[in-house]
Design a protein around this motif. Structure first.
Motif, PDB file in Angstrom:
ATOM      1  N   GLN A  61      56.672 -73.546  15.169  1.00 50.97           N
ATOM      2  CA  GLN A  61      56.245 -72.290  15.330  1.00 50.97           C
ATOM      3  C   GLN A  61      55.582 -72.263  14.026  1.00 50.97           C
ATOM      4  O   GLN A  61      54.827 -71.222  14.267  1.00 50.97           O
ATOM      5  CB  GLN A  61      56.759 -70.823  15.958  1.00 50.97           C
ATOM      6  CG  GLN A  61      57.351 -70.296  16.769  1.00 50.97           C
ATOM      7  CD  GLN A  61      58.279 -69.734  16.841  1.00 50.97           C
ATOM      8  OE1 GLN A  61      58.958 -69.149  15.863  1.00 50.97           O
ATOM      9  NE2 GLN A  61      59.185 -68.789  18.221  1.00 50.97           N
ATOM     10  N   GLU A  97      53.228 -68.702  14.998  1.00 49.66           N
ATOM     11  CA  GLU A  97      52.887 -68.079  16.169  1.00 49.66           C
ATOM     12  C   GLU A  97      54.068 -67.474  16.369  1.00 49.66           C
ATOM     13  O   GLU A  97      54.614 -69.305  17.280  1.00 49.66           O
ATOM     14  CB  GLU A  97      52.305 -69.541  17.759  1.00 49.66           C
ATOM     15  CG  GLU A  97      50.956 -68.883  18.673  1.00 49.66           C
ATOM     16  CD  GLU A  97      50.047 -69.859  18.650  1.00 49.66           C
ATOM     17  OE1 GLU A  97      48.816 -69.372  19.551  1.00 49.66           O
ATOM     18  OE2 GLU A  97      50.332 -71.280  18.946  1.00 49.66           O
ATOM     19  N   ARG A  98      54.369 -67.132  17.106  1.00 46.46           N
ATOM     20  CA  ARG A  98      55.930 -65.789  17.703  1.00 46.46           C
ATOM     21  C   ARG A  98      55.538 -67.015  19.846  1.00 46.46           C
ATOM     22  O   ARG A  98      56.561 -67.647  19.717  1.00 46.46           O
ATOM     23  CB  ARG A  98      55.286 -65.028  17.790  1.00 46.46           C
ATOM     24  CG  ARG A  98      57.523 -64.593  19.006  1.00 46.46           C
ATOM     25  CD  ARG A  98      57.618 -63.160  18.359  1.00 46.46           C
ATOM     26  NE  ARG A  98      58.671 -62.365  19.354  1.00 46.46           N
ATOM     27  CZ  ARG A  98      58.374 -61.605  20.303  1.00 46.46           C
ATOM     28  NH1 ARG A  98      57.460 -61.532  20.781  1.00 46.46           N
ATOM     29  NH2 ARG A  98      59.385 -60.890  20.533  1.00 46.46           N
ATOM     30  N   THR A  99      54.379 -66.797  20.236  1.00 44.90           N
ATOM     31  CA  THR A  99      54.175 -67.701  21.583  1.00 44.90           C
ATOM     32  C   THR A  99      53.168 -67.509  21.632  1.00 44.90           C
ATOM     33  O   THR A  99      51.954 -67.339  20.787  1.00 44.90           O
ATOM     34  CB  THR A  99      55.020 -66.066  22.826  1.00 44.90           C
ATOM     35  OG1 THR A  99      54.091 -65.200  22.895  1.00 44.90           O
ATOM     36  CG2 THR A  99      55.859 -65.330  22.459  1.00 44.90           C
ATOM     37  N   PRO A 100      52.085 -68.406  22.706  1.00 51.10           N
ATOM     38  CA  PRO A 100      51.240 -69.062  22.844  1.00 51.10           C
ATOM     39  C   PRO A 100      50.220 -67.403  22.770  1.00 51.10           C
ATOM     40  O   PRO A 100      50.373 -66.529  23.922  1.00 51.10           O
ATOM     41  CB  PRO A 100      50.779 -69.474  23.771  1.00 51.10           C
ATOM     42  CG  PRO A 100      51.923 -70.290  24.298  1.00 51.10           C
ATOM     43  CD  PRO A 100      52.870 -69.186  23.440  1.00 51.10           C
ATOM     44  N   GLN A 102      50.165 -64.927  20.503  1.00 48.86           N
ATOM     45  CA  GLN A 102      50.627 -63.822  19.353  1.00 48.86           C
ATOM     46  C   GLN A 102      50.986 -64.477  18.414  1.00 48.86           C
ATOM     47  O   GLN A 102      51.969 -65.404  18.894  1.00 48.86           O
ATOM     48  CB  GLN A 102      51.267 -63.054  20.290  1.00 48.86           C
ATOM     49  CG  GLN A 102      52.427 -61.422  19.802  1.00 48.86           C
ATOM     50  CD  GLN A 102      53.330 -61.615  20.278  1.00 48.86           C
ATOM     51  OE1 GLN A 102      54.001 -62.078  20.627  1.00 48.86           O
ATOM     52  NE2 GLN A 102      53.439 -60.124  20.049  1.00 48.86           N
ATOM     53  N   GLY A 103      50.017 -64.304  17.129  1.00 49.87           N
ATOM     54  CA  GLY A 103      50.966 -64.724  15.968  1.00 49.87           C
ATOM     55  C   GLY A 103      50.280 -64.255  14.977  1.00 49.87           C
ATOM     56  O   GLY A 103      49.381 -62.834  15.017  1.00 49.87           O
ATOM     57  N   TRP A 139      47.295 -60.341  19.421  1.00 52.51           N
ATOM     58  CA  TRP A 139      48.445 -60.372  19.869  1.00 52.51           C
ATOM     59  C   TRP A 139      46.943 -60.762  21.093  1.00 52.51           C
ATOM     60  O   TRP A 139      46.501 -60.298  21.502  1.00 52.51           O
ATOM     61  CB  TRP A 139      48.726 -58.764  20.282  1.00 52.51           C
ATOM     62  CG  TRP A 139      49.345 -58.586  19.158  1.00 52.51           C
ATOM     63  CD1 TRP A 139      50.691 -58.921  18.734  1.00 52.51           C
ATOM     64  CD2 TRP A 139      48.690 -58.312  18.458  1.00 52.51           C
ATOM     65  NE1 TRP A 139      51.462 -58.110  17.886  1.00 52.51           N
ATOM     66  CE2 TRP A 139      50.119 -57.984  17.148  1.00 52.51           C
ATOM     67  CE3 TRP A 139      47.613 -58.125  17.304  1.00 52.51           C
ATOM     68  CZ2 TRP A 139      49.858 -57.616  15.889  1.00 52.51           C
ATOM     69  CZ3 TRP A 139      47.783 -57.200  16.116  1.00 52.51           C
ATOM     70  CH2 TRP A 139      48.486 -57.501  15.067  1.00 52.51           C
TER      71      TRP A 139
END
Length: 195
Positions: A61, A97-100, A102-103, A139
């Protein structure tokens, strides 16, 4: 890890450069104006330098990236520096980046002070070097809606870009030199809707 390096050494004949004329003594000056600019062919010009760019995802991440650009330009006929060449610039960033989609990230960008200018017709204001920090967060709520927030120039640094100073002809003794600074701390938000 991704990285790229470019090294260049260019030599030009009839290099077109925007120059500020010595007013009012130059006959090409427009009467009544503080400054007159003209594009002129420089007979022999050399520009050399190097650029590096790289990125490394050191954890799934987390990612770091950076870039450095250096160029040195001379008018070979007059022996003077080229004003259209910017000083050394660099940037470095760290993003999570927590998830694609979102970061968050932090970025530093800066430049060396301007020391080489052709002042034969005009004495330029030479900006000091600078380094500024920007924060970002983003987000993507779904495939139609995304939001981005940023704080630019987090520490409210007062700085100038050489390209702005050169193109507007800011003199070393100009009382209004602060009009040409970059924005201080700013906040931005953008909402993107896709259909």
């Amino acid at each position: 890890m991704q990285t790229s390096v470019a090294v260049f050494d260019n030599r030009y004949r009839d290099f077109i450069e925007q120059v500020q004329l010595t007013c009012p003594s130059d006959p090409a000056c427009l009467p009544g104006l503080r400054a007159t600019y003209q594009y002129r062919n420089q007979t022999s010009v050399r520009i050399y330098g190097a650029e590096w760019r790289g990125a490394w995802r050191f954890l799934p991440q987390w990612r770091v990236d950076g870039a450095v650009a250096y160029a040195h330009g001379n008018n070979e006929q007059t022996g003077q520096p080229l004003n259209s060449v910017s000083p050394l610039r660099a940037s470095a960033g760290l993003s999570w980046e927590r998830t694609p989609g979102q970061g968050a990230g932090v970025r530093w960008r800066g430049a060396r002070p301007v020391t080489r200018t052709d002042d034969t017709s005009f004495t330029y204001f030479k900006p000091a070097g600078y380094g500024v920090v920007d924060l970002q967060a983003w987000w993507r709520f779904n495939r139609h809606v995304s939001l981005a927030l940023s704080v630019n120039n987090l520490f409210d640094k007062k700085y100038w870009l050489w390209g702005d100073v050169r193109q507007t002809g800011v003199a070393a003794n100009e009382p209004g030199v602060d009009f040409y600074t970059q924005p201080g701390r700013t906040f931005a938000a953008s909402l993107k809707l896709s259909f």
